[in-house]
Write an enzyme that holds these catalytic residues in place. Structure first.
Site, PDB file in Angstrom:
ATOM      1  N   HIS A  76      23.766  20.934  26.296  1.00  0.00           N
ATOM      2  CA  HIS A  76      23.900  20.922  24.830  1.00  0.00           C
ATOM      3  C   HIS A  76      25.162  21.658  24.407  1.00  0.00           C
ATOM      4  O   HIS A  76      25.756  22.397  25.186  1.00  0.00           O
ATOM      5  CB  HIS A  76      22.693  21.604  24.172  1.00  0.00           C
ATOM      6  CG  HIS A  76      22.649  23.090  24.392  1.00  0.00           C
ATOM      7  ND1 HIS A  76      22.237  23.658  25.582  1.00  0.00           N
ATOM      8  CD2 HIS A  76      23.002  24.135  23.596  1.00  0.00           C
ATOM      9  CE1 HIS A  76      22.316  24.970  25.501  1.00  0.00           C
ATOM     10  NE2 HIS A  76      22.782  25.305  24.319  1.00  0.00           N
ATOM     11  N   HIS A 135      39.916  23.888  24.532  1.00  0.00           N
ATOM     12  CA  HIS A 135      40.098  24.990  25.474  1.00  0.00           C
ATOM     13  C   HIS A 135      38.875  25.055  26.377  1.00  0.00           C
ATOM     14  O   HIS A 135      37.744  24.954  25.888  1.00  0.00           O
ATOM     15  CB  HIS A 135      40.150  26.342  24.746  1.00  0.00           C
ATOM     16  CG  HIS A 135      41.285  26.500  23.793  1.00  0.00           C
ATOM     17  ND1 HIS A 135      42.559  26.825  24.184  1.00  0.00           N
ATOM     18  CD2 HIS A 135      41.335  26.419  22.434  1.00  0.00           C
ATOM     19  CE1 HIS A 135      43.335  26.942  23.120  1.00  0.00           C
ATOM     20  NE2 HIS A 135      42.619  26.690  22.049  1.00  0.00           N
TER      21      HIS A 135
HETATM   22  P1  H2U Z   1      22.888  28.513  23.448  1.00  0.00           P
HETATM   23  O1  H2U Z   1      22.122  28.706  24.695  1.00  0.00           O
HETATM   24  O2  H2U Z   1      24.276  27.945  23.662  1.00  0.00           O
HETATM   25  O3  H2U Z   1      22.877  29.731  22.599  1.00  0.00           O
HETATM   26  O4  H2U Z   1      22.146  27.360  22.591  1.00  0.00           O
HETATM   27  C1  H2U Z   1      20.789  27.296  22.308  1.00  0.00           C
HETATM   28  C2  H2U Z   1      20.666  27.298  20.803  1.00  0.00           C
HETATM   29  O5  H2U Z   1      19.458  26.665  20.443  1.00  0.00           O
HETATM   30  C3  H2U Z   1      20.624  28.708  20.245  1.00  0.00           C
HETATM   31  O6  H2U Z   1      21.677  28.871  19.320  1.00  0.00           O
HETATM   32  C4  H2U Z   1      18.876  27.344  19.376  1.00  0.00           C
HETATM   33  C5  H2U Z   1      19.272  28.785  19.572  1.00  0.00           C
HETATM   34  O7  H2U Z   1      19.348  29.459  18.327  1.00  0.00           O
HETATM   35  N1  H2U Z   1      17.441  27.126  19.378  1.00  0.00           N
HETATM   36  C6  H2U Z   1      16.824  26.589  18.253  1.00  0.00           C
HETATM   37  O8  H2U Z   1      17.502  26.313  17.265  1.00  0.00           O
HETATM   38  N2  H2U Z   1      15.469  26.385  18.261  1.00  0.00           N
HETATM   39  C7  H2U Z   1      14.655  26.714  19.295  1.00  0.00           C
HETATM   40  O9  H2U Z   1      13.474  26.494  19.242  1.00  0.00           O
HETATM   41  C8  H2U Z   1      15.231  27.345  20.505  1.00  0.00           C
HETATM   42  C9  H2U Z   1      16.713  27.481  20.568  1.00  0.00           C
HETATM   43 ZN    ZN Z   2      43.174  26.345  20.174  1.00  0.00          ZN
END
Ligand code: H2U
Ligand code: ZN
Length: 370
Positions: A177, A312
């Site tokens: 993601h 990047h």
């Molecule tokens: P990262 O691992 O890159 O942080 O991405 C996961 C994102 O998914 C994170 O920003 C969101 C978290 O806030 N999330 C939701 O919006 N809902 C959920 O139930 C779990 C995770």
């Molecule tokens: Zn840049």
């Protein structure tokens, strides 16, 4: 800006960038990086990272990013079969929040920060990553990126698409993601690149990164992969060991301006780059990546010809799957420092096969990765 040695012009005969430390200028950020490649020879007795897990379950009902899983806000994801976008349940930026009020002192300034945070799942399978996805599947991701840039960039001045991949980069979830944060202001990096590119165009009559792409396409020693429309280089001023810059050959302001052909060739070059990254240490290579292009919203009316679209890639690993580069001490207090030259890093990446190690080892196709 002065490196402190402005009298020293042109390379000296006995100067070897891989042997002799020197500082290099990053024109995009208007800052200098210390290159001390001879330090690669030192023994490492510091922290070792856990290599990324190779065994991620394809579908985990308890993972809130999976199809059919329940998210933190109680919503149940649809049984999506391609990309899937939802508003982040824990957004850093929200569309409405009260004004912080004008500052009482110039040293205590605050401004409003409004926006919208979106999560974009690339694929329904948790054990999938971009380099393992088909070109068609990557192309769908690119189209979604362009679509959300156009939609949210209609009003917001900056729409930041970024992917944190791997626990080493703070990614909380193994499911493939990225995130999209749109804001009512230009964040720091955008402000810096806007200023430096504007100044460069004014002084040199050519957009900085268009000129830079042409230069690297000719010199080739920092080139990692290229095709008709794109090139990937380890930039001359790279800070992270295997940092790369993905550039279109044509002058393109924004992701949404890419032609169908350029989107197809982007899918191809991304797959090639990310396969090489994974093959470097035979792990799912961690990194943070993100797109930068001309500002949007009210800036759609402005002359943004100083901008060139680019991505990047900032990977943290240095010499193996378990030894990462730390940006601490000198980096925090003086300036960034790197251990191998960008030319050495590019050569290593260039030399790697474009056949993914997972597919080679198991002889499987992408339908059967485990
Ligand atoms: P990262 O691992 O890159 O942080 O991405 C996961 C994102 O998914 C994170 O920003 C969101 C978290 O806030 N999330 C939701 O919006 N809902 C959920 O139930 C779990 C995770
Ligand atoms: Zn840049």
């Amino acid at each position: 800006m002065d490196s402190g040695d402005s009298a020293d012009k042109g390379p000296k005969e006995d100067f070897q960038p891989s042997e002799h430390q020197h500082v290099r200028y990053n024109p995009l950020r208007d800052e200098w990086v210390l290159v001390s490649a001879h330090r690669m020879k030192r023994p490492w007795q510091g922290q070792l990272e856990n290599p990324p897990s190779d065994h991620v379950p394809r579908n985990d009902p308890s993972n809130p990013l999976c199809p059919g899983a329940k998210r933190a806000n109680g919503e149940v994801n649809p049984l999506y079969e391609s990309t899937y976008l939802f508003e982040n349940d824990f957004p850093a930026l929200q569309a409405d929040s009260p004004e912080p009020g004008t500052g009482v002192h110039p040293l205590l300034q605050a401004r409003s920060a409004r926006g919208i945070c979106t999560v974009m799942c690339f694929h329904p399978w948790s054990d999938m990553t971009l380099p393992l996805m088909s070109l068609l599947e990557i192309r769908v991701v690119i189209d979604k990126w362009a679509e959300i840039m156009r939609e949210q960039g209609g009003t917001y001045p900056w729409v930041q698409i970024f992917e944190n991949k791997g626990a080493m980069m703070g990614c909380s979830n193994p499911h493939p993601h990225c995130q999209v944060w749109a804001s009512n202001y230009l964040p720091n990096e955008a402000q810096i690149e806007d200023r430096t590119q504007k100044k460069y165009l004014l002084e040199h009559k050519v957009p900085m990164l268009v000129e830079y792409g042409t230069l690297e396409a000719t010199q080739k020693d920092r080139l990692v992969v290229e095709n008709e429309d794109w090139l990937v280089v380890v930039p001359y001023w790279a800070v992270w060991p295997f940092q790369t810059l993905l550039l279109p050959r044509r002058h393109v302001l924004r992701l949404q301006d890419l032609t169908h052909k350029e989107r197809d060739s982007l899918a191809s070059i991304m797959k090639r780059l990310l396969t090489k990254y994974d093959n470097l240490f035979e792990i799912s290579f961690p990194y943070s990546m993100g797109w930068h292009g001309a500002p949007t919203g009210p800036h759609l009316e402005d002359d943004c010809s100083h901008w060139q679209l680019h991505a990047h890639y900032y990977p943290p690993l240095l010499r193996s799957a378990t030894v990462r580069k730390f940006m601490v001490g000198y980096e925090m207090l003086a300036q960034a420092q790197r251990d191998l030259t960008p030319e050495q890093a590019a050569e290593r990446l260039r030399g790697l096969t474009e056949e993914h190690y997972k597919l080679k080892q198991t002889g499987t196709d992408q339908q059967n990765l485990q």
